[in-house]
Write a protein that holds these residues in place. Structure first.
Motif, PDB file in Angstrom:
ATOM      1  N   LEU A  75      -1.930   1.146  -9.549  1.00  0.00           N
ATOM      2  CA  LEU A  75      -0.601   1.540 -10.235  1.00  0.00           C
ATOM      3  C   LEU A  75      -0.365   0.908 -11.584  1.00  0.00           C
ATOM      4  N   ARG A 128       0.642  -1.208   0.157  1.00  0.00           N
ATOM      5  CA  ARG A 128       0.090   0.001  -0.068  1.00  0.00           C
ATOM      6  C   ARG A 128       0.956   1.149  -0.013  1.00  0.00           C
ATOM      7  N   SER A 150       3.973   3.939  -4.316  1.00  0.00           N
ATOM      8  CA  SER A 150       3.383   5.028  -4.638  1.00  0.00           C
ATOM      9  C   SER A 150       3.698   5.391  -6.172  1.00  0.00           C
TER      10      SER A 150
END
Ligand code: C5P
Length: 221
Positions: A108, A71, A74
């Motif tokens: 992503l 998580r 990024s």
């Protein structure tokens, strides 16, 4: 880069899937260069998660830590050389069976695939889960011994020590875990083109892959 044929001007998505050390990463990078597309090696995401929880392997907090690590990812700018070791590959396959890890990494990868202009992604589930709408899907296969030898040479070229016997078993262990992964989607999509690279060097494999992509795009046009 050779330049994009007219039918590719709006961008195309190329999905390259296959087992460990099948050459899919090198092929995907070659296709990206050839067509002038950005490339994502999705294995690096799982490897980054695996590496960050290495110290917890076999302990109760492993799964929760892997989910947190996934998580926290990024972006997609990883140093592939740092993450290329065989042990990190095995750890990656252990975190890759965790459903929450896969879903944390999904957006992503999907955003990368759908960026304007197109993209090339390689992994295990690109054609089945991440970008089922990909214009061209390749599923790369190669005999286990050939894959072991290739990976051994790559590691040796980086100055890393190689135990071929251990490497062969790591590859087999990873394949078995990846194929049995209930959350993995690791199988050829029905519209995937199989490419066996056992007897091909990288130039020949790339020529074969380009011929498949050009053929599919010409038929679409
Ligand atoms: O491609 P690479 O060998 O670097 O991948 C490392 C591991 O990450 C694989 O063995 C697999 O378990 C996992 N993986 C995955 N889905 C992807 C890419 C990698 O499950 N799309």
């Amino acid at each position: 880069m050779i330049g994009k044929p007219a039918e590719m001007e709006n961008g195309m998505i190329i999905a390259v899937d296959g087992p460990a050390a099948s050459g899919k990463g090198t092929l995907a990078a070659g296709l990206a260069r050839h067509y002038g597309l950005p490339h994502l090696d999705t294995g690096l995401l799982y490897r980054a998660v695996g590496r960050s929880v290495a110290a917890l392997e076999g302990q109760p907090g492993f799964e929760a830590a892997a989910i947190r690590a996934a998580r926290a990812i990024s972006g997609t700018g990883f140093d592939g050389t740092e993450l290329s070791g065989a042990e990190i590959g095995v750890l990656a396959s252990k975190v890759a069976v965790i459903a929450e890890v896969r879903s944390a990494l999904f957006d992503l990868q999907r955003r990368f695939a759908l960026q304007p202009g197109g993209a090339v992604l390689d992994g295990r589930d690109i054609g089945t889960r991440i970008a089922p709408e990909a214009d061209v899907k390749l599923f790369i296969v190669a005999d286990s011994k050939a894959r072991m030898e290739r990976r051994a040479r790559q590691l040796e070229a980086r100055g890393l020590p190689v135990d071929r016997y251990a490497l062969y078993h790591q590859i087999e262990e990873r394949d078995a875990r990846d194929m049995a992964n209930p959350n993995g989607g690791f199988y050829p999509a029905p519209d995937a083109h199989l490419l066996d690279t056992t007897l091909l060097d990288i130039e020949a494999a790339l020529r074969a892959a380009v011929a498949i992509v050009d053929g599919v795009m010409a038929r679409k046009a």
